[in-house]
Design a protein around this motif. Structure first.
Motif, PDB file in Angstrom:
ATOM      1  N   ASN A 154       0.834  -1.209   0.000  1.00 35.93           N
ATOM      2  CA  ASN A 154       0.000   0.000   0.000  1.00 35.93           C
ATOM      3  C   ASN A 154       0.865   1.254   0.000  1.00 35.93           C
ATOM      4  OD1 ASN A 154      -2.354  -1.483   0.028  1.00 35.93           O
ATOM      5  ND2 ASN A 154      -2.480  -1.506   2.254  1.00 35.93           N
ATOM      6  N   ASP A 155       1.932   1.242   0.812  1.00 38.22           N
ATOM      7  CA  ASP A 155       2.817   2.406   0.858  1.00 38.22           C
ATOM      8  C   ASP A 155       3.538   2.601  -0.472  1.00 38.22           C
ATOM      9  OD1 ASP A 155       2.056   2.785   3.479  1.00 38.22           O
ATOM     10  OD2 ASP A 155       3.765   1.665   4.288  1.00 38.22           O
ATOM     11  N   LEU A 156       4.009   1.502  -1.062  1.00 33.66           N
ATOM     12  CA  LEU A 156       4.679   1.607  -2.355  1.00 33.66           C
ATOM     13  C   LEU A 156       3.721   2.062  -3.448  1.00 33.66           C
ATOM     14  CD1 LEU A 156       7.020  -1.497  -2.310  1.00 33.66           C
ATOM     15  CD2 LEU A 156       7.677   0.892  -2.183  1.00 33.66           C
ATOM     16  N   ASN A 201       1.241   4.034  -3.002  1.00 36.25           N
ATOM     17  CA  ASN A 201       1.038   5.472  -2.821  1.00 36.25           C
ATOM     18  C   ASN A 201       2.207   6.267  -3.393  1.00 36.25           C
ATOM     19  OD1 ASN A 201      -1.390   5.048  -1.542  1.00 36.25           O
ATOM     20  ND2 ASN A 201      -0.499   5.075   0.501  1.00 36.25           N
ATOM     21  N   ILE A 202       3.420   5.730  -3.242  1.00 39.77           N
ATOM     22  CA  ILE A 202       4.604   6.440  -3.709  1.00 39.77           C
ATOM     23  C   ILE A 202       4.748   6.332  -5.229  1.00 39.77           C
ATOM     24  CG2 ILE A 202       7.125   6.474  -3.637  1.00 39.77           C
ATOM     25  CD1 ILE A 202       6.871   5.499  -0.712  1.00 39.77           C
ATOM     26  N   LEU A 203       4.691   5.104  -5.738  1.00 36.78           N
ATOM     27  CA  LEU A 203       4.948   4.869  -7.155  1.00 36.78           C
ATOM     28  C   LEU A 203       3.720   5.044  -8.034  1.00 36.78           C
ATOM     29  CD1 LEU A 203       7.110   1.648  -6.835  1.00 36.78           C
ATOM     30  CD2 LEU A 203       7.917   3.957  -7.284  1.00 36.78           C
ATOM     31  N   SER A 243       2.344   1.651 -11.769  1.00 36.69           N
ATOM     32  CA  SER A 243       3.790   1.412 -11.755  1.00 36.69           C
ATOM     33  C   SER A 243       4.143   0.240 -10.856  1.00 36.69           C
ATOM     34  CB  SER A 243       4.539   2.653 -11.284  1.00 36.69           C
ATOM     35  OG  SER A 243       4.362   3.701 -12.189  1.00 36.69           O
TER      36      SER A 243
END
Length: 166
Positions: free
Chosen positions: A17-19, A21-23, A27
């Motif tokens: 989930n965090d990745l 949000n970032i990527l 992606s």
């Protein structure tokens, strides 16, 4: 009366989930699909071609995606073109990648997924070798330093012939 103070357990959650949000969701999906494809590449194209080719990236095209494959020789590029329909089916089967409309190749020196090198195995030293080594190091007065030097030299002798590649 004694109070038992326990630390509360951390709330663990996945990184996806965090990745995402970032990527960005797309992606992250592309990266995980490419990682799954790289792991299954030897099963898809065979072990010989896997050492000479590797999937590199996806590119958005009209109505689907294009898979770029790095190859180290023009013959490998030709083989990828011959096998493109089978590769498309296997990409969906092994890695869950759908909507592959094109498979293109790019010449890259040294391309390929190389197998992991086997771990070297130590050879056993005979007692006479250990004794000769101990006699060489007998001049060191400090006991701990002598033991450390003995262990280091033993490791050198055990792995000496196994580090060469032919």
């Amino acid at each position: 009366m004694r109070h038992n103070k326990k630390r509360s357990r951390a709330k663990l959650h996945g990184l996806s989930n965090d990745l995402a949000n970032i990527l960005g969701e797309d992606s992250l999906e592309e990266l995980t699909g490419l990682a799954r494809l790289r792991r299954a590449w030897a099963d898809i194209v065979g072990p010989m071609m896997a050492t000479r080719t590797e999937p590199v990236q996806f590119e958005a095209t009209e109505g689907g995606r294009c898979l770029w494959v790095a190859v180290d020789h023009s013959i490998m590029a030709q083989q990828i073109r011959f096998l493109r329909d089978d590769i498309r089916k296997a990409c969906f089967k092994h890695a869950g990648i759908g909507k592959l409309t094109h498979i293109r190749t790019r010449m890259t020196p040294g391309a390929g997924i190389k197998p992991d090198a086997p771990k070297p195995t130590p050879k056993t030293l005979v007692f006479a070798q250990k004794r000769a080594l101990a006699l060489e190091l007998a001049g060191i007065k400090d006991r701990r330093l002598r033991q450390a030097a003995f262990q280091a030299r033993m490791a050198q002798l055990e792995y000496a012939d196994n580090t060469r590649t032919e």
